[in-house]
Enzyme design. Structure first.
Site, PDB file in Angstrom:
ATOM      1  N   LYS A  71       0.839  -1.196   0.000  1.00  0.00           N
ATOM      2  CA  LYS A  71       0.000   0.000   0.000  1.00  0.00           C
ATOM      3  C   LYS A  71       0.875   1.247   0.000  1.00  0.00           C
ATOM      4  CE  LYS A  71      -2.407   1.295   3.682  1.00  0.00           C
ATOM      5  NZ  LYS A  71      -3.483   1.318   4.685  1.00  0.00           N
ATOM      6  N   GLN A 143     -13.857   7.781   8.892  1.00  0.00           N
ATOM      7  CA  GLN A 143     -13.421   6.602   9.632  1.00  0.00           C
ATOM      8  C   GLN A 143     -14.405   6.251  10.739  1.00  0.00           C
ATOM      9  OE1 GLN A 143     -10.840   4.288   9.214  1.00  0.00           O
ATOM     10  NE2 GLN A 143     -12.039   3.317  10.788  1.00  0.00           N
ATOM     11  N   ALA A 222      -3.353   8.019  16.522  1.00  0.00           N
ATOM     12  CA  ALA A 222      -1.910   8.246  16.496  1.00  0.00           C
ATOM     13  C   ALA A 222      -1.254   7.261  15.539  1.00  0.00           C
ATOM     14  CB  ALA A 222      -1.323   8.094  17.897  1.00  0.00           C
TER      15      ALA A 222
END
Length: 328
Positions: A71, A143, A222
């Site tokens: 990716k 998300q 994070a």
């Protein structure tokens, strides 16, 4: 021989979140069993643009199937406001390990959202109270959708509290899910008081300063050095499970307090793969707060790409393209 091009619409049409959660869980098991290869995530920092690129290759063998992928993904927090583009965009090449042929080129942005939600669901399955029914979400970006959708497959989520500085993002989230769940806007404190809370923000100063007595925290935001969402006092008082040691001490939720000596290796209970494989303890009757520190693993991308590719092949969807000259 042709390569399948799988864009966001196709992936969304063919993939079921339950299948992604199962595949990602199998990826964690494979990692614990030693049947994966996953070089460290590499970064290209671009401070002049306020973002970075990341390269994430991996090979995964679950015993039932194997696959390989890489990716190429960016994280540019200013994109939505400055360029009308997503913060995170990515492209995945999914390949046949036996021949090296690129079976598919996939929209990595969608795959990333799906596998990140699935990782939180796997952690929630093994670390949250079994009777958890409330979910807090700190950060109402896209998300947030897959966090709720995935976690709801492993716990009977009924009430959702969403917190974000962008009121319009909260309103849009409530509109998308208000007919399926009891969704309300709330403060960070209200969201963090739920049975489970997922934090998905890019902040560098902790914004979660208190959680419920038995809350499970999915610390998802994070993913680079310096980012830090959860107050050190909460981390110190919690059972911490991480996805990968090297990545988490460098760029996960624990990276700042770890670099300052506030947390040490003794404060890390286990990696999630070991918990899923039964080699380490997750939640116990005596456990109060748990924290899952997620940096995102390339094996999760391989697993999710496998599900997307196989599902698209079965449905006869996706655009075939002669990407590689296969003449010898």
């Amino acid at each position: 021989m042709e390569t399948a091009l799988l864009g966001p619409e196709t992936i969304g049409d063919v993939i079921e979140i339950e299948d992604v959660v199962a595949a990602v869980e199998s990826a964690f098991t494979a990692e614990a069993s030693g049947t994966t290869e996953m070089p460290a995530k590499s970064y290209i920092d671009l401070p002049q643009y306020g973002g970075d690129f990341r390269s994430m290759p991996a090979y995964l063998d679950t015993g039932e199937w194997d696959g390989a992928a890489v990716k190429w993904v960016n994280v540019h927090p200013d994109n939505p406001a400055d360029h009308d583009l997503p913060t995170v965009m990515g492209t995945i090449v999914y390949a046949d390990p036996e021949t090296g042929f690129p079976l598919a080129v996939l929209d990595g942005t969608t795959i990333t959202r799906l596998r990140t939600g699935a990782a939180a669901a796997v952690a929630t399955k093994h670390l949250a109270r079994e009777d958890a029914t409330s979910l807090g979400i700190v950060g109402a970006g896209r998300q947030a959708d897959t966090q709720l959708a995935a976690i709801a497959t492993v716990r009977d989520i009924q009430r959702v509290v969403v917190s974000d500085i962008d009121d319009s993002a909260v309103a849009a989230f409530i509109e998308r899910f208000g007919d399926r769940f009891d969704v309300s806007e709330g403060s960070v404190e209200a969201a963090a008081a739920c049975d489970v809370v997922s934090t998905i923000t890019p902040v560098r100063e902790p914004i979660v300063t208190a959680v419920g007595e038995q809350t499970h925290v999915n610390a998802m935001g994070a993913d680079a050095a310096g980012k830090h969402e959860i107050a050190d006092e909460i981390l110190q008082a919690s059972r911490i499970v991480i996805d990968d040691y090297e990545q988490c001490v460098h760029s996960g939720e624990i990276n700042v307090p770890y670099s300052e000596g506030i947390l040490t290796d003794d404060d890390i209970a286990a990696e999630l793969g070991a918990v899923v494989a039964g080699e380490a303890t997750g939640r116990t009757p005596e456990t109060e707060r748990t924290v899952f520190d997620s940096t995102g693993l390339a094996i999760q991308d391989v697993a999710t790409s496998h599900v997307a590719y196989e599902s698209a092949q079965a449905a006869g969807l996706g655009e075939d393209y002669r990407l590689v000259d296969t003449t010898s």
